[in-house]
Design a protein around this motif. Structure first.
Motif, PDB file in Angstrom:
ATOM      1  N   TRP A  20     -46.714 -15.916 -12.872  1.00 24.71           N
ATOM      2  CA  TRP A  20     -46.802 -16.991 -13.866  1.00 24.71           C
ATOM      3  C   TRP A  20     -45.551 -17.067 -14.719  1.00 24.71           C
ATOM      4  N   ILE A  21     -44.406 -17.226 -14.075  1.00 22.36           N
ATOM      5  CA  ILE A  21     -43.143 -17.348 -14.809  1.00 22.36           C
ATOM      6  C   ILE A  21     -42.613 -18.777 -14.678  1.00 22.36           C
ATOM      7  N   LYS A  64     -51.081 -26.383  -9.027  1.00 22.29           N
ATOM      8  CA  LYS A  64     -51.411 -26.441 -10.452  1.00 22.29           C
ATOM      9  C   LYS A  64     -51.959 -27.833 -10.819  1.00 22.29           C
ATOM     10  N   MET A  67     -49.368 -28.853 -16.358  1.00 21.00           N
ATOM     11  CA  MET A  67     -47.918 -28.626 -16.339  1.00 21.00           C
ATOM     12  C   MET A  67     -47.339 -28.861 -14.943  1.00 21.00           C
ATOM     13  N   THR A  72     -43.525 -23.281 -11.608  1.00 23.74           N
ATOM     14  CA  THR A  72     -44.007 -21.963 -12.045  1.00 23.74           C
ATOM     15  C   THR A  72     -44.027 -21.042 -10.833  1.00 23.74           C
ATOM     16  N   THR A 223     -53.488 -21.082 -22.918  1.00 24.22           N
ATOM     17  CA  THR A 223     -53.479 -19.785 -22.229  1.00 24.22           C
ATOM     18  C   THR A 223     -52.145 -19.069 -22.338  1.00 24.22           C
ATOM     19  N   GLU A 225     -48.197 -17.991 -23.767  1.00 22.25           N
ATOM     20  CA  GLU A 225     -47.666 -17.527 -25.062  1.00 22.25           C
ATOM     21  C   GLU A 225     -48.746 -16.855 -25.902  1.00 22.25           C
ATOM     22  N   THR A 227     -52.952 -15.827 -25.111  1.00 22.06           N
ATOM     23  CA  THR A 227     -54.142 -16.682 -25.003  1.00 22.06           C
ATOM     24  C   THR A 227     -54.781 -16.840 -26.392  1.00 22.06           C
ATOM     25  N   ILE A 230     -56.385 -13.661 -27.392  1.00 22.97           N
ATOM     26  CA  ILE A 230     -55.484 -12.574 -27.813  1.00 22.97           C
ATOM     27  C   ILE A 230     -54.964 -12.835 -29.226  1.00 22.97           C
ATOM     28  N   LEU A 233     -57.479 -11.697 -31.595  1.00 27.08           N
ATOM     29  CA  LEU A 233     -57.464 -10.240 -31.771  1.00 27.08           C
ATOM     30  C   LEU A 233     -56.287  -9.795 -32.639  1.00 27.08           C
TER      31      LEU A 233
HETATM   32  C1  LIG Z   1     -48.176 -22.899 -16.300  1.00 26.24           C
HETATM   33  C2  LIG Z   1     -47.993 -21.492 -16.836  1.00 26.24           C
HETATM   34  C3  LIG Z   1     -46.719 -21.050 -17.153  1.00 26.24           C
HETATM   35  C4  LIG Z   1     -46.528 -19.744 -17.624  1.00 26.24           C
HETATM   36  N1  LIG Z   1     -45.240 -19.314 -17.918  1.00 26.24           N
HETATM   37  C5  LIG Z   1     -45.048 -18.021 -18.302  1.00 26.24           C
HETATM   38  C6  LIG Z   1     -43.704 -17.507 -18.528  1.00 26.24           C
HETATM   39  O1  LIG Z   1     -42.724 -18.237 -18.430  1.00 26.24           O
HETATM   40  N2  LIG Z   1     -43.575 -16.203 -18.849  1.00 26.24           N
HETATM   41  C7  LIG Z   1     -44.650 -15.367 -18.967  1.00 26.24           C
HETATM   42  O2  LIG Z   1     -44.472 -14.177 -19.274  1.00 26.24           O
HETATM   43  N3  LIG Z   1     -45.912 -15.819 -18.761  1.00 26.24           N
HETATM   44  C8  LIG Z   1     -46.138 -17.114 -18.429  1.00 26.24           C
HETATM   45  N4  LIG Z   1     -47.424 -17.555 -18.197  1.00 26.24           N
HETATM   46  C9  LIG Z   1     -48.488 -16.559 -18.144  1.00 26.24           C
HETATM   47  C10 LIG Z   1     -49.419 -16.570 -19.302  1.00 26.24           C
HETATM   48  O3  LIG Z   1     -48.766 -16.022 -20.419  1.00 26.24           O
HETATM   49  C11 LIG Z   1     -50.664 -15.782 -18.867  1.00 26.24           C
HETATM   50  O4  LIG Z   1     -51.378 -16.584 -17.965  1.00 26.24           O
HETATM   51  C12 LIG Z   1     -51.490 -15.395 -20.058  1.00 26.24           C
HETATM   52  O5  LIG Z   1     -50.837 -14.378 -20.786  1.00 26.24           O
HETATM   53  C13 LIG Z   1     -52.868 -14.862 -19.664  1.00 26.24           C
HETATM   54  O6  LIG Z   1     -52.753 -13.850 -18.722  1.00 26.24           O
HETATM   55  P1  LIG Z   1     -53.629 -13.937 -17.400  1.00 26.24           P
HETATM   56  O7  LIG Z   1     -53.422 -15.265 -16.778  1.00 26.24           O
HETATM   57  O8  LIG Z   1     -53.350 -12.709 -16.622  1.00 26.24           O
HETATM   58  O9  LIG Z   1     -55.128 -13.906 -17.932  1.00 26.24           O
HETATM   59  P2  LIG Z   1     -56.039 -12.626 -18.116  1.00 26.24           P
HETATM   60  O10 LIG Z   1     -55.311 -11.578 -18.896  1.00 26.24           O
HETATM   61  O11 LIG Z   1     -56.597 -12.252 -16.790  1.00 26.24           O
HETATM   62  O12 LIG Z   1     -57.183 -13.212 -19.039  1.00 26.24           O
HETATM   63  C14 LIG Z   1     -58.338 -13.900 -18.541  1.00 26.24           C
HETATM   64  C15 LIG Z   1     -59.240 -14.213 -19.740  1.00 26.24           C
HETATM   65  O13 LIG Z   1     -59.654 -12.982 -20.382  1.00 26.24           O
HETATM   66  C16 LIG Z   1     -59.280 -12.987 -21.748  1.00 26.24           C
HETATM   67  N5  LIG Z   1     -58.873 -11.633 -22.139  1.00 26.24           N
HETATM   68  C17 LIG Z   1     -57.909 -10.855 -21.571  1.00 26.24           C
HETATM   69  N6  LIG Z   1     -57.790  -9.686 -22.213  1.00 26.24           N
HETATM   70  C18 LIG Z   1     -58.692  -9.721 -23.224  1.00 26.24           C
HETATM   71  C19 LIG Z   1     -59.060  -8.820 -24.268  1.00 26.24           C
HETATM   72  N7  LIG Z   1     -58.446  -7.643 -24.432  1.00 26.24           N
HETATM   73  N8  LIG Z   1     -60.036  -9.185 -25.117  1.00 26.24           N
HETATM   74  C20 LIG Z   1     -60.651 -10.384 -25.010  1.00 26.24           C
HETATM   75  N9  LIG Z   1     -60.370 -11.280 -24.047  1.00 26.24           N
HETATM   76  C21 LIG Z   1     -59.391 -10.955 -23.180  1.00 26.24           C
HETATM   77  C22 LIG Z   1     -58.134 -13.980 -21.851  1.00 26.24           C
HETATM   78  O14 LIG Z   1     -58.035 -14.510 -23.164  1.00 26.24           O
HETATM   79  C23 LIG Z   1     -58.520 -15.015 -20.816  1.00 26.24           C
HETATM   80  O15 LIG Z   1     -59.400 -15.957 -21.369  1.00 26.24           O
HETATM   81  C24 LIG Z   1     -47.633 -18.871 -17.771  1.00 26.24           C
HETATM   82  C25 LIG Z   1     -48.938 -19.346 -17.457  1.00 26.24           C
HETATM   83  C26 LIG Z   1     -49.119 -20.635 -17.017  1.00 26.24           C
HETATM   84  C27 LIG Z   1     -50.518 -21.103 -16.701  1.00 26.24           C
END
Ligand SMILES: Cc1cc2nc3c(=O)[nH]c(=O)nc-3n(C[C@H](O)[C@H](O)[C@H](O)COP(=O)(O)OP(=O)(O)OC[C@H]3O[C@@H](n4cnc5c(N)ncnc54)[C@H](O)[C@@H]3O)c2cc1C
Length: 246
Positions: A20-21, A64, A67, A72, A223, A225, A227, A230, A233
């Motif tokens: 997801w970059i 997707k 966006m 991505t 989601t 920057e 979620t 997060i 929290l």
């Molecule tokens: C189009 C797009 C572009 C992106 N671009 C970038 C980028 O350029 N650089 C980058 O680094 N990232 C990027 N991301 C990634 C984005 O930051 C992650 O998708 C996000 O951090 C969530 O991680 P995950 O998808 O692994 O969700 P998960 O961590 O699997 O989370 C799934 C759900 O569980 C919840 N959850 C997770 N942990 C906890 C907890 N401890 N307590 C309570 N609830 C929790 C989350 O809030 C979420 O609702 C991008 C994502 C998208 C969709």
């Protein structure tokens, strides 16, 4: 953080994957944060990695529904060598990546206001022109209540963004305050976009009007920057002194 850097001669070898970059499939250079395993305490360092280096792959994520114009993908590093000159010189530890995130999130606080405002303006204009039962739908109280709510939400988000900007200019802005702004304004924009889409009736689901596009894109903003959960929290920890992340 699992991506690691190991000293090798006059450079480092990087291994790890981050998915997801944004822009990964089209980027010439990636800024990679990795744990420096060759230094006591494994401090996080930043590395500028050309994506055509051996051991670097940047496959795209397809399908997707949000966006869609932004590419991505993944950045995958398999023992990829970078010279010493690729290391960011003046930063070690989590301060580097976290300060980047705080800047990006501050931008999102404002971007969310812009998206919400556009949705509001489009809905107001549409309601003023669309006639049903002999009058513009803007003349019905139900629609006016929606507009009143939207205007209040956009204004509240704008005021919060303004306040954060004032603190930023004074050098007093804390990351937790940016979390509050990102969390509040993106949820606000999500709600306003949904209401605007609804006010446009069937036309609201077409590409002719912007609210549905904003709505789809805001799902990503909700989601990335950090979620919404997060940021909740982060605020919870700041308010109570107790971390509830794990
Ligand atoms: C189009 C797009 C572009 C992106 N671009 C970038 C980028 O350029 N650089 C980058 O680094 N990232 C990027 N991301 C990634 C984005 O930051 C992650 O998708 C996000 O951090 C969530 O991680 P995950 O998808 O692994 O969700 P998960 O961590 O699997 O989370 C799934 C759900 O569980 C919840 N959850 C997770 N942990 C906890 C907890 N401890 N307590 C309570 N609830 C929790 C989350 O809030 C979420 O609702 C991008 C994502 C998208 C969709």
């Amino acid at each position: 953080m699992e991506t690691s850097a190991e000293r090798d001669g006059d450079g480092y070898r990087l291994s790890g994957t981050k998915t997801w970059i944004t822009n990964a499939p089209i980027a010439d250079v990636a800024l990679v944060w990795a744990k420096d395993r060759s230094t006591e305490g494994d401090p996080v360092r930043g590395f500028l990695v050309e994506t055509d280096r051996e051991g670097v792959e940047t496959p795209a994520i397809e399908g997707k529904l949000s966006m869609r114009v932004s590419a991505t993908g993944e950045v995958s590093l398999d023992d990829a060598f970078v010279p010493e000159s690729a290391v960011l010189p003046d930063v070690a530890g989590m301060k580097g990546p976290l300060s980047c995130l705080t800047q990006a999130r501050f931008g999102i606080v404002w971007g969310a206001v812009g998206a919400a405002r556009d949705c509001f303006e489009v809905a107001r204009e549409y309601a003023g022109e669309r006639e049903q039962f002999g009058q513009p739908v803007a003349g019905f109280q139900l629609q006016q209540e929606k507009l009143a709510e939207m205007a209040t939400k956009v204004t509240t988000g704008r005021l919060l963004a303004d306040r954060l900007a004032t603190l930023k200019e004074r050098g007093e802005l804390r990351p937790q305050q940016v979390s509050m702004g990102k969390r509040h304004n993106v949820r606000m924009a999500r709600e306003v976009a949904r209401t605007a889409r609804e006010m446009l009736g069937g036309n609201g689901i077409t590409t002719d009007y912007s609210p549905m596009r904003h709505l789809a894109n805001i799902e990503t903003v909700y989601t990335y920057e950090g979620t919404h959960d997060i940021h909740t929290l982060i605020l919870g920890e700041d308010l109570t002194g107790i971390a509830a992340f794990e």
